[in-house]
Enzyme design. Structure first.
Site, PDB file in Angstrom:
ATOM      1  N   THR A  65      -6.956   8.808 -10.586  1.00 27.61           N
ATOM      2  CA  THR A  65      -7.855   9.944 -10.402  1.00 27.61           C
ATOM      3  C   THR A  65      -7.090  11.264 -10.526  1.00 27.61           C
ATOM      4  O   THR A  65      -7.681  12.334 -10.589  1.00 27.61           O
ATOM      5  CB  THR A  65      -8.565   9.873  -9.025  1.00 27.61           C
ATOM      6  OG1 THR A  65      -9.375  11.033  -8.852  1.00 27.61           O
ATOM      7  CG2 THR A  65      -7.569   9.837  -7.875  1.00 27.61           C
TER       8      THR A  65
ATOM      9  N   ASN B 227       9.017   3.015 -17.718  1.00 24.12           N
ATOM     10  CA  ASN B 227       9.479   4.246 -17.068  1.00 24.12           C
ATOM     11  C   ASN B 227      10.082   5.276 -18.013  1.00 24.12           C
ATOM     12  O   ASN B 227      10.014   6.478 -17.754  1.00 24.12           O
ATOM     13  CB  ASN B 227      10.539   3.904 -16.005  1.00 24.12           C
ATOM     14  CG  ASN B 227       9.952   3.173 -14.806  1.00 24.12           C
ATOM     15  OD1 ASN B 227       8.771   3.321 -14.505  1.00 24.12           O
ATOM     16  ND2 ASN B 227      10.769   2.374 -14.141  1.00 24.12           N
TER      17      ASN B 227
ATOM     18  N   ARG C  96       3.208   8.027  -8.366  1.00 21.37           N
ATOM     19  CA  ARG C  96       3.587   6.955  -9.300  1.00 21.37           C
ATOM     20  C   ARG C  96       5.007   6.465  -9.035  1.00 21.37           C
ATOM     21  O   ARG C  96       5.289   5.260  -9.181  1.00 21.37           O
ATOM     22  CB  ARG C  96       3.449   7.462 -10.737  1.00 21.37           C
ATOM     23  CG  ARG C  96       3.621   6.367 -11.776  1.00 21.37           C
ATOM     24  CD  ARG C  96       3.149   6.823 -13.142  1.00 21.37           C
ATOM     25  NE  ARG C  96       3.201   5.745 -14.108  1.00 21.37           N
ATOM     26  CZ  ARG C  96       3.891   5.814 -15.253  1.00 21.37           C
ATOM     27  NH1 ARG C  96       4.567   6.914 -15.561  1.00 21.37           N
ATOM     28  NH2 ARG C  96       3.881   4.790 -16.084  1.00 21.37           N
TER      29      ARG C  96
ATOM     30  N   ASP D 109      -8.211  11.515 -15.472  1.00 19.29           N
ATOM     31  CA  ASP D 109      -9.596  11.681 -15.008  1.00 19.29           C
ATOM     32  C   ASP D 109     -10.146  12.976 -15.592  1.00 19.29           C
ATOM     33  O   ASP D 109      -9.836  14.067 -15.106  1.00 19.29           O
ATOM     34  CB  ASP D 109      -9.616  11.710 -13.467  1.00 19.29           C
ATOM     35  CG  ASP D 109     -10.994  12.068 -12.901  1.00 19.29           C
ATOM     36  OD1 ASP D 109     -11.951  12.255 -13.693  1.00 19.29           O
ATOM     37  OD2 ASP D 109     -11.116  12.147 -11.665  1.00 19.29           O
TER      38      ASP D 109
ATOM     39  N   VAL E  32       9.440  -3.115  -7.902  1.00 22.69           N
ATOM     40  CA  VAL E  32      10.706  -3.663  -8.404  1.00 22.69           C
ATOM     41  C   VAL E  32      11.684  -3.794  -7.236  1.00 22.69           C
ATOM     42  O   VAL E  32      12.122  -2.789  -6.671  1.00 22.69           O
ATOM     43  CB  VAL E  32      11.294  -2.747  -9.497  1.00 22.69           C
ATOM     44  CG1 VAL E  32      12.557  -3.374 -10.082  1.00 22.69           C
ATOM     45  CG2 VAL E  32      10.255  -2.494 -10.585  1.00 22.69           C
TER      46      VAL E  32
ATOM     47  N   ASP F  32       8.588   2.202  -7.608  1.00 21.22           N
ATOM     48  CA  ASP F  32       9.696   1.771  -6.748  1.00 21.22           C
ATOM     49  C   ASP F  32       9.343   0.442  -6.091  1.00 21.22           C
ATOM     50  O   ASP F  32      10.102  -0.530  -6.161  1.00 21.22           O
ATOM     51  CB  ASP F  32       9.976   2.841  -5.679  1.00 21.22           C
ATOM     52  CG  ASP F  32      11.147   2.455  -4.780  1.00 21.22           C
ATOM     53  OD1 ASP F  32      12.073   1.771  -5.273  1.00 21.22           O
ATOM     54  OD2 ASP F  32      11.148   2.834  -3.587  1.00 21.22           O
TER      55      ASP F  32
ATOM     56  N   SER G  36      15.129   1.917  -5.445  1.00 19.67           N
ATOM     57  CA  SER G  36      15.934   1.490  -6.608  1.00 19.67           C
ATOM     58  C   SER G  36      15.582   2.274  -7.866  1.00 19.67           C
ATOM     59  O   SER G  36      16.431   2.467  -8.746  1.00 19.67           O
ATOM     60  CB  SER G  36      15.793  -0.016  -6.851  1.00 19.67           C
ATOM     61  OG  SER G  36      14.441  -0.378  -7.045  1.00 19.67           O
TER      62      SER G  36
HETATM   63  C1  HEM Z   1      -3.020  -1.333 -12.597  1.00 22.93           C
HETATM   64  C2  HEM Z   1      -2.009  -1.215 -13.436  1.00 22.93           C
HETATM   65  C3  HEM Z   1      -1.483   0.101 -13.897  1.00 22.93           C
HETATM   66  C4  HEM Z   1      -1.155   0.414 -15.175  1.00 22.93           C
HETATM   67  C5  HEM Z   1      -1.235  -0.489 -16.387  1.00 22.93           C
HETATM   68  C6  HEM Z   1      -0.730   1.791 -15.173  1.00 22.93           C
HETATM   69  C7  HEM Z   1      -0.290   2.468 -16.287  1.00 22.93           C
HETATM   70  C8  HEM Z   1      -0.053   3.828 -16.336  1.00 22.93           C
HETATM   71  C9  HEM Z   1       0.290   4.542 -17.534  1.00 22.93           C
HETATM   72  C10 HEM Z   1       0.484   3.933 -18.912  1.00 22.93           C
HETATM   73  C11 HEM Z   1       0.407   5.851 -17.202  1.00 22.93           C
HETATM   74  C12 HEM Z   1       0.776   6.998 -18.149  1.00 22.93           C
HETATM   75  C13 HEM Z   1       2.273   6.967 -18.355  1.00 22.93           C
HETATM   76  C14 HEM Z   1       2.769   7.805 -19.500  1.00 22.93           C
HETATM   77  O1  HEM Z   1       2.011   8.577 -20.067  1.00 22.93           O
HETATM   78  O2  HEM Z   1       3.940   7.701 -19.824  1.00 22.93           O
HETATM   79  C15 HEM Z   1       0.142   5.961 -15.795  1.00 22.93           C
HETATM   80  C16 HEM Z   1       0.167   7.127 -15.079  1.00 22.93           C
HETATM   81  C17 HEM Z   1      -0.045   7.199 -13.723  1.00 22.93           C
HETATM   82  N1  HEM Z   1      -0.195   6.137 -12.861  1.00 22.93           N
HETATM   83 FE1  HEM Z   1      -0.539   4.233 -13.373  1.00 22.93          FE
HETATM   84  N2  HEM Z   1      -0.802   2.284 -13.907  1.00 22.93           N
HETATM   85  C18 HEM Z   1      -1.254   1.289 -13.093  1.00 22.93           C
HETATM   86  C19 HEM Z   1      -1.416   1.370 -11.723  1.00 22.93           C
HETATM   87  C20 HEM Z   1      -1.127   2.486 -10.976  1.00 22.93           C
HETATM   88  C21 HEM Z   1      -1.058   2.514  -9.532  1.00 22.93           C
HETATM   89  C22 HEM Z   1      -1.196   1.299  -8.643  1.00 22.93           C
HETATM   90  C23 HEM Z   1      -0.797   3.803  -9.182  1.00 22.93           C
HETATM   91  C24 HEM Z   1      -0.626   4.384  -7.788  1.00 22.93           C
HETATM   92  C25 HEM Z   1      -1.356   4.044  -6.771  1.00 22.93           C
HETATM   93  C26 HEM Z   1      -0.712   4.567 -10.383  1.00 22.93           C
HETATM   94  C27 HEM Z   1      -0.507   5.915 -10.448  1.00 22.93           C
HETATM   95  C28 HEM Z   1      -0.359   6.636 -11.613  1.00 22.93           C
HETATM   96  C29 HEM Z   1      -0.342   8.089 -11.652  1.00 22.93           C
HETATM   97  C30 HEM Z   1      -0.562   9.005 -10.469  1.00 22.93           C
HETATM   98  C31 HEM Z   1      -0.115   8.442 -12.977  1.00 22.93           C
HETATM   99  C32 HEM Z   1       0.060   9.865 -13.545  1.00 22.93           C
HETATM  100  C33 HEM Z   1       1.517  10.247 -13.418  1.00 22.93           C
HETATM  101  C34 HEM Z   1       1.850  11.641 -13.899  1.00 22.93           C
HETATM  102  O3  HEM Z   1       0.980  12.406 -14.272  1.00 22.93           O
HETATM  103  O4  HEM Z   1       3.057  11.948 -13.887  1.00 22.93           O
HETATM  104  N3  HEM Z   1      -0.877   3.742 -11.449  1.00 22.93           N
HETATM  105  N4  HEM Z   1      -0.115   4.709 -15.282  1.00 22.93           N
END
Ligand code: HEM
Ligand SMILES: *[C@@H]1O[C@H](CO)[C@@H](O)[C@H](O)[C@H]1NC(C)=O
Ligand SMILES: *[C@@H]1O[C@H](CO)[C@@H](O)[C@H](O)[C@H]1NC(C)=O
Ligand SMILES: *[C@@H]1O[C@H](CO)[C@@H](O)[C@H](O)[C@H]1NC(C)=O
Ligand SMILES: *[C@@H]1O[C@H](CO)[C@@H](O)[C@H](O)[C@H]1NC(C)=O
Ligand SMILES: *[C@@H]1O[C@H](CO)[C@@H](O)[C@H](O)[C@H]1NC(C)=O
Length: 328
Positions: free
Chosen positions: A194, A94, A65, A244, A73, A70, A79
């Site tokens: 996932t 963030n 993530r 997931d 932006v 990164d 950054s």
């Molecule tokens: C399509 C739009 C996306 C939205 C709206 C989104 C939003 C979010 C949100 C709200 C969370 C949870 C954050 C929290 O609990 O504070 C999250 C977690 C995560 N996102 Fe996304 N995300 C998006 C796309 C992506 C992409 C493109 C990736 C990487 C290829 C990604 C990878 C992850 C991962 C791996 C987590 C888990 C992080 C952790 O456990 O520390 N996300 N995302």
């Protein structure tokens, strides 16, 4: 360019004209950028990511993530790693959310110890993201490197550019388009969910007082909804659950199968399959990836390399930061 004026032999001329023109072309990222300056960089980063994941498997998700946040932006320029009152770390998407900065510091220290002042923090994020996906059971690919580190953080850019879980699918597509990614990339890269966790505050809009007609989001499986209500009820919003629910820490295509079963966690996940705003393309792709794991893995590699190519600083632009948290 000086060498060009000393050309006498005609066959050399061709070669030199080509290479002189090459000087004018904007530098590209390559897989062998550190081949002579830091040949062990991939090994060193891999070892540190292995250690971090052995300590906490979720760190793989957090590192993936960080690379995404990164790149969206000011391009993939490290950054997001900069500290300070105008930091991207404090932007809404963030704050209290992105994690892994200490692990990045540890990786950077190990890399500096091997070859100092050579490898950028932006490249470390790209390599660590690749390693995290691979070590979580996902595909492996050759990471393009040669990025340099930016000199400024852009908190406003992070607030504007990063997608929110409550954004409509069309808004998310627009935000991806703004950095050169298309609808396919949206669906493929969302598959990053996932692995990893999300806090209640990012999805509780779906659980309580959803609308005047529905208490919970009708596109959320009702059993899952009541489990999540129990989890999130009365908490401060910081409680986390897995993105997931089938295979929390495994990089597989089950994210898409969840969407077919109304078991996507975030509104922005489920919307790829269930939203009725005319996103037939995302729905069809969800169906494809749910039934074809290797297609997902293959397309994920294409899209994440594309993401890693968003406006990199190359040549003499930016710098190689000594400490990822501050400009030199
Ligand atoms: C399509 C739009 C996306 C939205 C709206 C989104 C939003 C979010 C949100 C709200 C969370 C949870 C954050 C929290 O609990 O504070 C999250 C977690 C995560 N996102 Fe996304 N995300 C998006 C796309 C992506 C992409 C493109 C990736 C990487 C290829 C990604 C990878 C992850 C991962 C791996 C987590 C888990 C992080 C952790 O456990 O520390 N996300 N995302
Ligand atoms: C980096 O390495 C060079 C040459 O080995 C050395 O002179 C320099 O002090 C080192 N810099 C740091 C910050 O360790
Ligand atoms: C911050 O990001 C915004 C939105 O992408 C951009 O318009 C602006 O030029 C950036 N500012 C800096 C200082 O990089
Ligand atoms: C949500 O609905 C419950 C009852 O269904 C009500 O007690 C509560 O005040 C509502 N919360 C908000 C924030 O509207
Ligand atoms: C969530 O945790 C952060 C610290 O990680 C804290 O600053 C914040 O106040 C917490 N949120 C709530 C709603 O208590
Ligand atoms: C979107 O980008 C992918 C590569 O990431 C490419 O294969 C595909 O053709 C593009 N799709 C559209 C609709 O442009």
């Amino acid at each position: 360019m000086k060498a060009c004026s000393f050309v006498s032999h005609p066959s050399l001329l061709i070669i030199l004209i080509v290479s002189c023109l090459g000087v004018e072309v904007r530098a590209q990222l390559t897989t062998d950028f550190y081949a002579t300056s830091c040949p062990t960089v991939f090994t060193v980063v891999r070892q540190e990511v292995i250690k971090a994941l052995m300590n906490e498997m979720r760190m793989g998700a957090s590192l993936l993530r960080l690379h995404f946040h990164d790149c969206f932006v000011n391009g993939c320029d490290g950054s997001i790693l900069l500290d300070g009152s105008n930091s991207e770390k404090l932007a809404f998407p963030n704050r209290n959310s992105v994690r892994g900065f200490d692990v990045v510091d540890t990786i950077k220290a190990a890399v500096e110890n091997e070859c100092n002042d050579t490898v950028s923090c932006a490249d470390i994020l790209a390599i660590a993201a690749r390693d995290s996906v691979f070590l979580s059971g996902g595909p492996e690919w050759q990471v393009l490197v040669g990025r340099r580190d930016g000199l400024v953080a852009n908190q406003t850019g992070a607030n504007i550019g990063l997608p929110a879980p409550t954004d409509s699918i069309n808004t998310i597509i627009t935000k991806f388009n703004n950095v050169g990614l298309n609808t396919t990339d949206v669906v493929v890269l969302s598959g990053g969910h996932t692995i990893g966790r999300a806090r209640c505050v990012t999805f509780s809009n779906r659980l309580f007082n959803f609308s005047s007609t529905d208490a919970t989001d009708p596109t959320l499986d009702s059993t899952m909804a009541s489990e999540l209500q129990t989890l999130c009820q009365g908490g401060d919003g910081n409680t986390t659950t897995v993105l997931d629910r089938n295979s929390a820490d495994l990089f597989d295509n089950h994210y898409y199968i969840n969407l077919l079963n109304q078991k996507g966690l975030l509104s922005s996940d489920q919307g790829l399959f269930s939203s009725d705003e005319g996103v037939a393309a995302t729905k069809a792709l969800v169906q494809t990836y749910s039934s074809d794991s290797s297609q997902f893995m293959e397309d994920f590699v294409t899209s994440i390399i594309k993401m890693g190519n968003i406006s990199p600083l190359t040549g003499s632009a930016g710098e190689i930061r000594k400490n990822c948290r501050v400009v030199n």
